[in-house]
Design an enzyme around this catalytic site. Sequence first.
Site, mmCIF file in Angstrom:
data_model
loop_
_atom_site.group_PDB
_atom_site.id
_atom_site.type_symbol
_atom_site.label_atom_id
_atom_site.label_comp_id
_atom_site.label_asym_id
_atom_site.label_seq_id
_atom_site.Cartn_x
_atom_site.Cartn_y
_atom_site.Cartn_z
ATOM 1 N N ASN A 1 2.609 5.532 -11.120
ATOM 2 C CA ASN A 1 1.462 5.469 -11.937
ATOM 3 C C ASN A 1 0.242 5.163 -10.932
ATOM 4 O O ASN A 1 -0.946 5.564 -11.145
ATOM 5 C CB ASN A 1 1.678 4.216 -12.953
ATOM 6 N N ASP B 1 0.862 -0.991 0.033
ATOM 7 C CA ASP B 1 -0.134 0.035 -0.096
ATOM 8 C C ASP B 1 1.003 1.211 -0.015
ATOM 9 O O ASP B 1 1.488 1.638 1.094
ATOM 10 C CB ASP B 1 -0.826 -0.149 1.217
ATOM 11 N N TYR C 1 -7.451 15.028 -5.851
ATOM 12 C CA TYR C 1 -6.843 14.366 -7.135
ATOM 13 C C TYR C 1 -6.156 15.576 -7.974
ATOM 14 O O TYR C 1 -4.880 15.445 -8.113
ATOM 15 C CB TYR C 1 -7.878 13.941 -7.865
HETATM 16 P P1 NAD Z 1 -6.788 1.589 -12.582
HETATM 17 O O1 NAD Z 1 -7.770 1.830 -11.153
HETATM 18 O O2 NAD Z 1 -7.276 0.572 -13.424
HETATM 19 O O3 NAD Z 1 -5.500 1.241 -11.554
HETATM 20 C C1 NAD Z 1 -4.829 1.865 -10.709
HETATM 21 C C2 NAD Z 1 -4.046 0.655 -9.778
HETATM 22 O O4 NAD Z 1 -3.398 1.177 -8.790
HETATM 23 C C3 NAD Z 1 -4.846 -0.604 -9.369
HETATM 24 O O5 NAD Z 1 -4.236 -1.790 -9.677
HETATM 25 C C4 NAD Z 1 -4.726 -0.272 -7.823
HETATM 26 O O6 NAD Z 1 -4.886 -1.609 -7.117
HETATM 27 C C5 NAD Z 1 -3.416 0.297 -7.737
HETATM 28 N N1 NAD Z 1 -3.397 1.190 -6.345
HETATM 29 C C6 NAD Z 1 -4.404 2.100 -5.935
HETATM 30 N N2 NAD Z 1 -3.942 2.471 -4.711
HETATM 31 C C7 NAD Z 1 -2.883 1.954 -4.417
HETATM 32 C C8 NAD Z 1 -2.243 2.215 -3.238
HETATM 33 N N3 NAD Z 1 -2.631 2.664 -2.181
HETATM 34 N N4 NAD Z 1 -0.832 1.161 -3.105
HETATM 35 C C9 NAD Z 1 -0.581 0.587 -4.420
HETATM 36 N N5 NAD Z 1 -1.329 0.496 -5.338
HETATM 37 C C10 NAD Z 1 -2.374 1.159 -5.384
HETATM 38 O O7 NAD Z 1 -6.565 3.245 -12.768
HETATM 39 P P2 NAD Z 1 -5.844 3.739 -14.061
HETATM 40 O O8 NAD Z 1 -6.878 4.416 -14.705
HETATM 41 O O9 NAD Z 1 -5.140 2.782 -14.813
HETATM 42 O O10 NAD Z 1 -5.045 5.061 -13.476
HETATM 43 C C11 NAD Z 1 -3.647 4.853 -13.427
HETATM 44 C C12 NAD Z 1 -3.154 6.084 -13.011
HETATM 45 O O11 NAD Z 1 -3.259 7.177 -14.331
HETATM 46 C C13 NAD Z 1 -3.485 7.178 -12.002
HETATM 47 O O12 NAD Z 1 -2.546 7.669 -11.316
HETATM 48 C C14 NAD Z 1 -4.579 7.897 -12.723
HETATM 49 O O13 NAD Z 1 -4.661 9.131 -11.743
HETATM 50 C C15 NAD Z 1 -3.734 8.330 -13.768
HETATM 51 N N6 NAD Z 1 -4.791 8.899 -14.858
HETATM 52 C C16 NAD Z 1 -5.898 7.900 -15.217
HETATM 53 C C17 NAD Z 1 -6.543 8.324 -16.481
HETATM 54 C C18 NAD Z 1 -7.845 7.644 -16.834
HETATM 55 O O14 NAD Z 1 -8.890 8.390 -17.268
HETATM 56 N N7 NAD Z 1 -7.991 6.517 -16.402
HETATM 57 C C19 NAD Z 1 -6.563 9.758 -16.820
HETATM 58 C C20 NAD Z 1 -5.458 10.380 -16.356
HETATM 59 C C21 NAD Z 1 -4.639 9.933 -15.543
#
Ligand code: NAD
Length: 251
Positions: free
Chosen positions: A81, A54, A146
């Site tokens: 990420n 975590d 965020y």
């Molecule tokens: P997602 O929910 O598919 O994946 C996020 C991953 O992070 C998950 O596997 C989760 O278990 C892990 N995670 C969350 N909290 C955690 C913690 N405390 N410790 C360890 N692992 C943890 O999300 P995503 O859309 O792939 O997002 C990934 C990144 O991209 C994020 O930082 C998000 O802000 C950024 N982002 C996403 C989008 C979008 O539209 N999906 C757009 C811009 C930026």
Amino acid sequence: MDKCAIITGGGSGIGKAVVEALSREGTNVVVADRDEEKGGRVAREHGGLFVGVDLAAEASCRTLIDKTISRYGRVDILINNAGFQHVAPLEDFPEERWQTMLALMLTAPFLLTKYVWPNMKERGWGRIVNIASIHALVASPNKVAYISAKHGLIGLTRTAALEGGPHGITVNALCPAYVRTPLVENQIADQARVHGLPEEAVVEQIMLKPAAIKKIIEPREIADLTAYLCSEKGRSVTGACWTVDCGWTAQ
Ligand code: NAD
């Protein structure tokens, strides 16, 4: 010797796509995720190491680097990420949620950068990619933690880029608009609740409204750009905040 990359949040969405892209190029991957099932599966599929952590807990950042060094002896690439979204008006925003989001999306990238730095400096080569967001550059209502964390991540990116330059370490941020992942699927549901609209209306009327290209981005698109930044081809790109936003910020 093969390079080694740490991908936080590598068990799902963008992180998982980055694991696939880097592994395809022969990089050893370390998947760091709090979701043991998903993270463990992705690591196994790519012959990498899974570290269940975590990352909102500061001590986990040290654990992740120690486990990576003891397995591969090096860290060449760090992809910050892991993240999540919470949608609520500022006056109702839970304070504990603010702390966790800042810890995960700003403090953990700082600590991980700090801890990998000596290892990268030693070899005069390193690549750090921070997965920020379009919300690192512009704001929207109801996403205060965020947006604050992601804006901070740009400050970290630029400062580290300046300090990393003389040591062959590049540091960049990617700023995507909406990418098709579980995070966005949950957001559609949250926004529907906050605005009292059906989910399709949220996508068309709210989420894609500022975009010139009316589409949700695929995780592979972000992963390909990340792989480019981590390659030799990206050697002159540092301190950049690279938008992949379907034209959102062009206006
Ligand atoms: P997602 O929910 O598919 O994946 C996020 C991953 O992070 C998950 O596997 C989760 O278990 C892990 N995670 C969350 N909290 C955690 C913690 N405390 N410790 C360890 N692992 C943890 O999300 P995503 O859309 O792939 O997002 C990934 C990144 O991209 C994020 O930082 C998000 O802000 C950024 N982002 C996403 C989008 C979008 O539209 N999906 C757009 C811009 C930026």
